[in-house]
Motif scaffolding. Structure first.
Motif, PDB file in Angstrom:
ATOM      1  N   PHE A 119       0.830  -1.201   0.000  1.00  0.00           N
ATOM      2  CA  PHE A 119       0.000   0.000   0.000  1.00  0.00           C
ATOM      3  C   PHE A 119       0.866   1.253   0.000  1.00  0.00           C
ATOM      4  CE2 PHE A 119      -1.888   3.332   2.643  1.00  0.00           C
ATOM      5  CZ  PHE A 119      -3.059   3.605   1.950  1.00  0.00           C
ATOM      6  N   GLY A 120       1.852   1.304   0.899  1.00  0.00           N
ATOM      7  CA  GLY A 120       2.722   2.482   0.982  1.00  0.00           C
ATOM      8  C   GLY A 120       3.435   2.756  -0.326  1.00  0.00           C
ATOM      9  N   ILE A 121       3.971   1.720  -0.932  1.00  0.00           N
ATOM     10  CA  ILE A 121       4.675   1.876  -2.201  1.00  0.00           C
ATOM     11  C   ILE A 121       3.701   2.307  -3.300  1.00  0.00           C
ATOM     12  CG2 ILE A 121       5.944   0.629  -3.990  1.00  0.00           C
ATOM     13  CD1 ILE A 121       7.141  -1.047  -1.588  1.00  0.00           C
ATOM     14  N   VAL A 128      12.040   5.103   4.051  1.00  0.00           N
ATOM     15  CA  VAL A 128      13.124   5.974   4.500  1.00  0.00           C
ATOM     16  C   VAL A 128      13.862   5.408   5.709  1.00  0.00           C
ATOM     17  CG1 VAL A 128      12.098   8.056   3.520  1.00  0.00           C
ATOM     18  CG2 VAL A 128      11.564   7.414   5.897  1.00  0.00           C
ATOM     19  N   GLY A 129      13.428   4.246   6.198  1.00  0.00           N
ATOM     20  CA  GLY A 129      14.136   3.658   7.321  1.00  0.00           C
ATOM     21  C   GLY A 129      13.405   2.469   7.902  1.00  0.00           C
ATOM     22  N   ILE A 130      14.072   1.864   8.872  1.00  0.00           N
ATOM     23  CA  ILE A 130      13.518   0.746   9.632  1.00  0.00           C
ATOM     24  C   ILE A 130      13.907   0.983  11.080  1.00  0.00           C
ATOM     25  CG2 ILE A 130      13.630  -1.751  10.042  1.00  0.00           C
ATOM     26  CD1 ILE A 130      14.355  -2.086   7.084  1.00  0.00           C
ATOM     27  N   ARG A 131      12.989   0.689  11.993  1.00  0.00           N
ATOM     28  CA  ARG A 131      13.314   0.795  13.418  1.00  0.00           C
ATOM     29  C   ARG A 131      12.709  -0.371  14.164  1.00  0.00           C
ATOM     30  NH1 ARG A 131       9.744   2.449  17.256  1.00  0.00           N
ATOM     31  NH2 ARG A 131       7.749   3.227  16.516  1.00  0.00           N
ATOM     32  N   TRP A 132      13.377  -0.749  15.231  1.00  0.00           N
ATOM     33  CA  TRP A 132      12.911  -1.831  16.082  1.00  0.00           C
ATOM     34  C   TRP A 132      11.894  -1.276  17.062  1.00  0.00           C
ATOM     35  CZ3 TRP A 132      12.549  -6.822  16.458  1.00  0.00           C
ATOM     36  CH2 TRP A 132      12.243  -7.408  17.687  1.00  0.00           C
ATOM     37  N   ASP A 133      10.755  -1.944  17.195  1.00  0.00           N
ATOM     38  CA  ASP A 133       9.740  -1.572  18.175  1.00  0.00           C
ATOM     39  C   ASP A 133       9.713  -2.653  19.244  1.00  0.00           C
ATOM     40  OD1 ASP A 133       7.056  -1.585  19.498  1.00  0.00           O
ATOM     41  OD2 ASP A 133       6.761   0.162  18.202  1.00  0.00           O
ATOM     42  N   PHE A 143       7.733   4.793   6.188  1.00  0.00           N
ATOM     43  CA  PHE A 143       7.389   5.345   4.878  1.00  0.00           C
ATOM     44  C   PHE A 143       7.232   6.854   4.991  1.00  0.00           C
ATOM     45  CE2 PHE A 143       5.987   0.990   4.292  1.00  0.00           C
ATOM     46  CZ  PHE A 143       6.268   0.731   2.960  1.00  0.00           C
ATOM     47  N   GLU A 144       7.653   7.567   3.937  1.00  0.00           N
ATOM     48  CA  GLU A 144       7.497   9.020   3.928  1.00  0.00           C
ATOM     49  C   GLU A 144       7.236   9.501   2.504  1.00  0.00           C
ATOM     50  OE1 GLU A 144       9.804  11.714   6.704  1.00  0.00           O
ATOM     51  OE2 GLU A 144      10.768  12.165   4.774  1.00  0.00           O
ATOM     52  N   LYS A 145       6.459  10.571   2.418  1.00  0.00           N
ATOM     53  CA  LYS A 145       6.124  11.175   1.122  1.00  0.00           C
ATOM     54  C   LYS A 145       6.295  12.674   1.249  1.00  0.00           C
ATOM     55  CE  LYS A 145       2.476  10.275  -1.803  1.00  0.00           C
ATOM     56  NZ  LYS A 145       1.060  10.080  -2.147  1.00  0.00           N
ATOM     57  N   ALA A 146       6.950  13.283   0.253  1.00  0.00           N
ATOM     58  CA  ALA A 146       7.050  14.736   0.198  1.00  0.00           C
ATOM     59  C   ALA A 146       5.732  15.278  -0.349  1.00  0.00           C
ATOM     60  CB  ALA A 146       8.220  15.159  -0.683  1.00  0.00           C
ATOM     61  N   LEU A 147       5.076  16.131   0.403  1.00  0.00           N
ATOM     62  CA  LEU A 147       3.748  16.592   0.018  1.00  0.00           C
ATOM     63  C   LEU A 147       3.774  17.627  -1.088  1.00  0.00           C
ATOM     64  CD1 LEU A 147       2.005  16.700   3.490  1.00  0.00           C
ATOM     65  CD2 LEU A 147       1.992  14.891   1.776  1.00  0.00           C
TER      66      LEU A 147
END
Length: 156
Positions: A119-121, A128-133, A143-147
């Motif tokens: 969906f994000g893609i 833009v990254g991965i983090r451990w939760d 995921f990030e999008k420039a508006l």
């Protein structure tokens, strides 16, 4: 694709938020949990997708920093999944964030939730990254999008 009506709720309507959340996710959380999570948050956005009088999905987002709106929760009731409800909610949130002056939209999903990764893609977000939760004991994909790209004008 279903043609849902997207309504905006007040952040104080945590009973409705809890009801919608609990119809999609486990473990359940009560309104007080959402009150605590929203306390002191700047510019929250809460949307509900309706088909007729039935609430079939929701979006809850918060300001991450002055330039970035972050989608915190998005859920669609199981009987209405794969009908475009989540896409409509996210697109409405992106439009709202851009109109509020945010430069970026961000959200995180567990690596194991493959449909959300797709969906994000598909919606034009970049990884833009991965983090451990530690609470979920899994990696989250960021995921990030420039508006400004979304709205077709140059960055400031």
């Amino acid at each position: 694709m279903a043609d849902a009506i997207i309504d905006r709720l007040s952040p104080s309507d945590t009973e409705t938020i809890a009801h919608l959340y609990n119809s999609v996710f486990r473990p359940a959380h009560d309104a007080a949990w959402f009150d605590r999570r929203l306390q002191g948050r700047h510019n929250p956005l809460i949307q509900v997708a309706r088909l007729g009088s039935d609430a079939v999905g929701f979006y809850l987002g918060l300001e991450l920093k002055p330039s970035t709106h972050c989608g915190w929760l998005l859920g669609v009731v199981s009987d209405f999944r794969r009908a475009g409800i989540g896409t409509q909610l996210m697109r409405a949130a992106v439009d709202w964030a851009a109109s509020e002056g945010y430069r970026y939209m961000r959200f995180e999903v567990p690596n194991s939730v493959r449909h959300s990764l797709h969906f994000g893609i598909a919606e034009g977000f970049d990884i833009v990254g991965i983090r451990w939760d530690g609470d979920l004991t899994t990696n989250l994909v960021i995921f990030e999008k420039a508006l400004h790209e979304h709205h077709g004008h140059e960055a400031d």
